[in-house]
Design a protein around this motif. Sequence first.
Motif, PDB file in Angstrom:
ATOM      1  N   ALA A 537       0.838  -1.202   0.000  1.00 60.90           N
ATOM      2  CA  ALA A 537       0.000   0.000   0.000  1.00 60.90           C
ATOM      3  C   ALA A 537       0.870   1.247   0.000  1.00 60.90           C
ATOM      4  CB  ALA A 537      -0.921  -0.012   1.216  1.00 60.90           C
ATOM      5  N   ARG A 538       1.936   1.231   0.780  1.00 57.15           N
ATOM      6  CA  ARG A 538       2.828   2.394   0.852  1.00 57.15           C
ATOM      7  C   ARG A 538       3.537   2.600  -0.479  1.00 57.15           C
ATOM      8  NH1 ARG A 538       3.514   4.220   5.947  1.00 57.15           N
ATOM      9  NH2 ARG A 538       5.523   5.181   5.462  1.00 57.15           N
ATOM     10  N   ALA A 539       3.850   1.467  -1.138  1.00 53.39           N
ATOM     11  CA  ALA A 539       4.480   1.580  -2.451  1.00 53.39           C
ATOM     12  C   ALA A 539       3.532   2.251  -3.442  1.00 53.39           C
ATOM     13  CB  ALA A 539       4.895   0.188  -2.950  1.00 53.39           C
ATOM     14  N   ARG A 540       2.247   2.119  -3.169  1.00 54.58           N
ATOM     15  CA  ARG A 540       1.260   2.787  -4.031  1.00 54.58           C
ATOM     16  C   ARG A 540       0.975   4.216  -3.564  1.00 54.58           C
ATOM     17  NH1 ARG A 540      -3.418  -1.724  -5.204  1.00 54.58           N
ATOM     18  NH2 ARG A 540      -1.993  -3.393  -5.835  1.00 54.58           N
ATOM     19  N   GLY A 541       1.686   4.640  -2.539  1.00 53.88           N
ATOM     20  CA  GLY A 541       1.535   6.024  -2.101  1.00 53.88           C
ATOM     21  C   GLY A 541       0.529   6.226  -0.985  1.00 53.88           C
TER      22      GLY A 541
END
Lengths: 636, 317
Positions: A537-541
């Motif tokens: 999720a963090r990689a997706r911002g």
Amino acid sequence: MSSSSPVVTKKARASKDAAGPVVIRVPEHTVEIVSDSGEGAQKCGQIFGQVSAKMGNGAWTVEIIPAEIQPPARSGPGASGNRIRIGTQPVTNWGDAANLVVAFNEQALLARHELEALHEDAIVLVENRWATHDDDDIRREWTTAMEVLGKQDYRIIPVPMEEQCLTVTDNPRRGKNMFVLGMLAWIYDRDIELIRDAIRQSFRKKAEAVARANIELMELGYRWAEANLDFRVEVPIEKPPTPMIVLNGNQALAMGAVAAGMDLCAMYPITPATSVSHYLGEIFEDFGGIVHQAEDEIAAAGVAIGASYAGKVAFTVTSGPGLALKTEFIGLATMTEVPLVVLDVQRGGPSTGLPTKVEQSDLLAALYGQPGDAPKVVMAPATIEECFHMVVTARRIAELFRCVVMVLTDANLATGVQPFPRPQLDPRWQAAPPDLRPVPEGVKPYDWDPASGLSRRFIPGQPGGMHTLTGLSHDEYSHVGYSPDVHERGCAMRSRKLAVFQTTLKPPGVYGDTKGDLLVVGWGSTKGAIEEAVDRARARGLRVSSLHLRILSPLEPGLKEIFSRFRKVATVEINYSDRLGDPYITRENRRLGQLAWLLRAHTLVDVDCWTRVPGQPLRPKGILEGIESMMPGGHA
Amino acid sequence: METSCSFLSCDHDDDERSWTMEDYAGAIPRWCPGCGDHAILAAVERLLETEQLPPERTVFVSGIGCSSRFPHYLTTYGFHGIHGRALPIATGVKLRRPDLHVFAVMGDGDCCSIGAGHWIHAVRYNVDMVALMLDNGIYGLTKNQTSPTTPQGHPSNTQPKGSHLMPLNPLSATLGVSNASFVAQTADWMPAHVYATIAAAFRHRGFSFVRILQRCPQYTDDLFQEAVRNPNLVEMLVHPDGVDAPELEKIFKNRRVHDPKDLDMGRHLAEPFDRIRLGIFFRDESRQRYEELRHQRIHTAQERIDRLNEEFEKYAV
């Protein structure tokens, strides 16, 4: 061997030239082995997982278990097996889908496909005898299944497992799993000597010839794969810096009990907890320990309490329905302040529920199952390593605080295999031998420190300490109380101990940024899957972090402050909760996940939840969808 | 090396202390006047004094009910547990601490109804303890409900038209369990016999089950009234290996010689009969005792660590 050369569908077969097979080099790979129950896919998977871990791969295994011992053959629900996710780095959960599947029949395979257990371009090795079976129905089933599966992007490789096995055994049904193990050993380049050792270990209680025959079958599979397959998978190994051991969760609980110096386990058979006692039954007497199989769950708790009362802390191990039966005794131990450790390997409920499958639904029963106020410590390991260490901690807390300590694991941890750093055993972890010195004059059986509620217990054999414990409300002399303030005071003293214990805890760490839009809170075996989902999720911002609780009673300190740094807080649980949008379900009547209830009650924060009860571990992919749906002001 | 004998090493043979009956007395009993439990308590105190059991090495475990208040009225270690579950607790105590003298005190509802499963299995485990079942044929503490041993037709608050069923026979049931090793019956209105019976039970090595017929002046005062008034309604089982209460010989003329070794006859004698039979129905010292079968040497912390490290080797990466 022309008849047994692999048929390759969908994708062109790489030519098997002098250059040898194509090597697929990946940082991680997930394997599933599925068969009818009783065909040994589980044993095959266990050995494969164990050996992979021993060689230094990260590993996480999950058993695929039907509830029945012998469900109907070639049935989807009867599929039994194992998923093994191996990696170069430590693996923290079972992942989303399998990259390679070995199926003993096409129905088990189809069932896994329907459960979305296969990666979209999974490689599938399937027993091919059903294609040419004498029974018309079976041939038809094969064709129908292959039509469905053929429409996917799987690479399906029929394998003449039975035909091959028949060259060395009369009963291929009992040897196919070893043939498959051999194939996997070649595909993943496993240490063949470790595999041989594991087979010998597995059959150590049988005649030597049995192990020999199984090794022969395994080697047959190895050679067949070498001669016929055009690919291998390499998951590079980085030797971990510290010595590691490989255990499943129930073994870790059992070893933890030994390391804690406990020497009495009273239990009654219940899935998925029983294997703790199987393992202890083999080794416990070497440590002076006894596994007492009681006549029922209630008696198991009673024997443990009697033994604890008369000496060192004893423990009982159970699962949901057993926990329900032990409820009254747990109340007695709480009331009489007899230390007791209860290990609860959770399964799906209520009632008989999902005996072999995972859920986290004993949480509130553990905390609040007793009538009356029955404060106790409840803790939950997130990994197999923590299963070991938490039993050691549980024993100490039970003794120090004269209370019940419940350790909640689950079916996922129970049967999963993970490597972890080998514990450096410490003699201080162990219970001291009972102190039978005389009790100093004037000391009362509940010599409560008025501030903390703590008191020293004394045990039979100590001169001068004679008293009668009672489950009736009592004063510090253990005399039955008949005045109104006695009960008030007793409750306060027992409750105060939890507050004291909480002062020894630190606020939990946050995984990811310490502030953001969404904080996901979990507990127990879901940690790895939640953190993997948070990473994605963090990689997706997305501004998402997570927090994992180990101590559920008393709750770890500082939660309200941590929660205040996020716009929204939500739990992820393997528990049931109503979903908004379902008929009749409103914000007012919606029933939440158990951890969500607990956190709301304690923090007055409007905690949301994303929960599922699929009877299997959560997948990072599913949790990621949950996270996206719960983002404040987000997708919903 | 430390062994389990460290418990036993606190050997009290050279103990110069001595105890009187008063030393064993605890809180003042709150049973009703005329309740049979008073006499049973006195007999138990007499046993403790006669045997000079160190109070700290004696444990009374009980369930819930009038009779289960027993441990409070003694100065030994005691554990007043939960309804029906005295036996698992007592089993845990003895399993962990074979050096302790363990007594379990239960009522008829406790033992034969809610705790019936534990009772059957405790007989089979044959853990060395004295199990006293104080049978007044009624639930007293909860005010007059039918128990498994209430005679058919006897009214109660739950079965006002009289108990529907035939009562359960605790003696036959116990004698029917494999590995039963001591089964006796006595009655509260003859203290000498109560004492002699529980003394025999105490001396027996194994699970000694004693049913004590006990009067409840509140709810079942009619139950044993005739037998109390008329000694002819009682039949004493006598034998050189049985209960010895010579002072009763003159009063109770019905005497029947029964060798406690004879299980078949014991079972036969336990069946309903027009007289109340008291004495030892069966005794066998040779039955296996669970705590002996399961006895383990206590290991030192270092021994455990060494052995666990060996075990780790099997699972090492």
